[in-house]
Scaffold this motif. Sequence first.
Motif, short mmCIF file in Angstrom:
data_model
loop_
_atom_site.label_atom_id
_atom_site.label_comp_id
_atom_site.label_asym_id
_atom_site.label_seq_id
_atom_site.Cartn_x
_atom_site.Cartn_y
_atom_site.Cartn_z
N ASP A 35 0.93 -1.28 -0.02
CA ASP A 35 -0.02 -0.06 0.05
C ASP A 35 0.82 1.15 -0.04
OD1 ASP A 35 -1.80 1.93 0.59
OD2 ASP A 35 -2.68 1.16 2.23
N TYR A 38 -0.45 6.54 -1.34
CA TYR A 38 -0.46 8.03 -0.82
C TYR A 38 1.13 8.36 -0.69
CZ TYR A 38 -0.18 11.92 2.18
OH TYR A 38 0.18 13.31 2.43
N THR A 170 -8.60 -1.98 0.07
CA THR A 170 -8.52 -0.51 1.09
C THR A 170 -7.03 -0.05 0.87
OG1 THR A 170 -7.35 -1.99 3.06
CG2 THR A 170 -9.79 -1.47 2.84
N LEU A 171 -6.96 1.48 1.14
CA LEU A 171 -5.69 2.14 1.01
C LEU A 171 -5.61 3.09 2.13
CD1 LEU A 171 -5.51 5.25 -0.58
CD2 LEU A 171 -6.73 3.88 -2.02
N LYS A 172 -4.51 3.33 2.92
CA LYS A 172 -4.22 4.38 3.86
C LYS A 172 -3.72 5.50 3.64
CE LYS A 172 -3.91 0.96 7.66
NZ LYS A 172 -4.95 1.31 8.20
N ILE A 173 -4.44 6.58 3.78
CA ILE A 173 -3.84 7.98 3.59
C ILE A 173 -3.91 8.66 4.96
CG2 ILE A 173 -4.65 10.23 2.70
CD1 ILE A 173 -6.32 8.77 0.66
N LYS A 174 -2.59 8.79 5.35
CA LYS A 174 -2.31 9.33 6.89
C LYS A 174 -3.06 8.41 7.65
CE LYS A 174 -1.13 13.92 5.23
NZ LYS A 174 -1.45 15.31 4.98
N ARG A 175 -3.90 8.97 8.50
CA ARG A 175 -4.65 8.33 9.58
C ARG A 175 -5.69 7.49 9.00
NH1 ARG A 175 -5.33 12.41 14.14
NH2 ARG A 175 -5.77 13.66 12.21
N TYR A 176 -6.30 7.62 7.95
CA TYR A 176 -7.56 7.38 7.36
C TYR A 176 -7.38 5.91 6.46
CZ TYR A 176 -8.66 11.93 8.93
OH TYR A 176 -9.00 13.15 9.75
N THR A 177 -8.45 5.25 6.52
CA THR A 177 -8.52 4.19 5.72
C THR A 177 -9.68 4.48 4.71
OG1 THR A 177 -7.64 2.60 7.20
CG2 THR A 177 -8.86 1.52 5.58
#
Length: 221
Positions: A35, A38, A170-177
């Motif tokens: 992942d 970002y 899913t992918l993570k962007i900073k603290r968000y999924t």
Amino acid sequence: MTTSATVSASTAARETLEPFVELKFPVRGTQLPADHNYGLYAALVHQIPELRQQHDISILTIPGFGDRQGKISLTSDSCIRIRVPISKIPLAYQLAGKPIAIGKHPINIGIPQVSVLHPSANLRARIVTIKGYMQSEPFLAAARRQLSNLDISAKISIPADRSGNPSRKTLKIKRYTIVGFTTEISGLSDEDSIQLQRCGLGGKRHMGCGIFLPCKEDRDV
């Protein structure tokens, strides 16, 4: 019902769109997070801050050999693929020859090959994200509406994962999924295929989402 006047207007609008090309940058390195959507975008923006404002540019993530433990190993085929209008080739080309770091992983970007988009009746995106749609059936309905807004008529589906369930990603962007789904579009005309490859579906296309490839090219890593 779609009238002939509507069809003519749609065709004329497409013909005025600037042609798109794809720049395929070879990359050299050893390993990346699977992942890295970002992380790659952040590294490229660090090199070219103007990318942040370019809403018609799509950036595919880097393929590699997955270890199923959250990492991929890079291969001789690993690359960054960036789709741009022809007028923005010089902007993207600034990445050629640059070293970047995705988190703690350094890679080197090579000189790109430039190619036009080719039609394919069947296209696939590894992940499509549509804000507010995290269940498969509402997601498909929203995706169909987006296809209709692009004047594209085709069959849309979510392939099954190894467990037989709709392929959810899913992918993570900073603290968000962020939640999305692998999406296949079939039965496309040549014109609709090029339109979908130019425009994509959903959001986060700077981060590898909503970008369609011919099914045989797609890699699930």
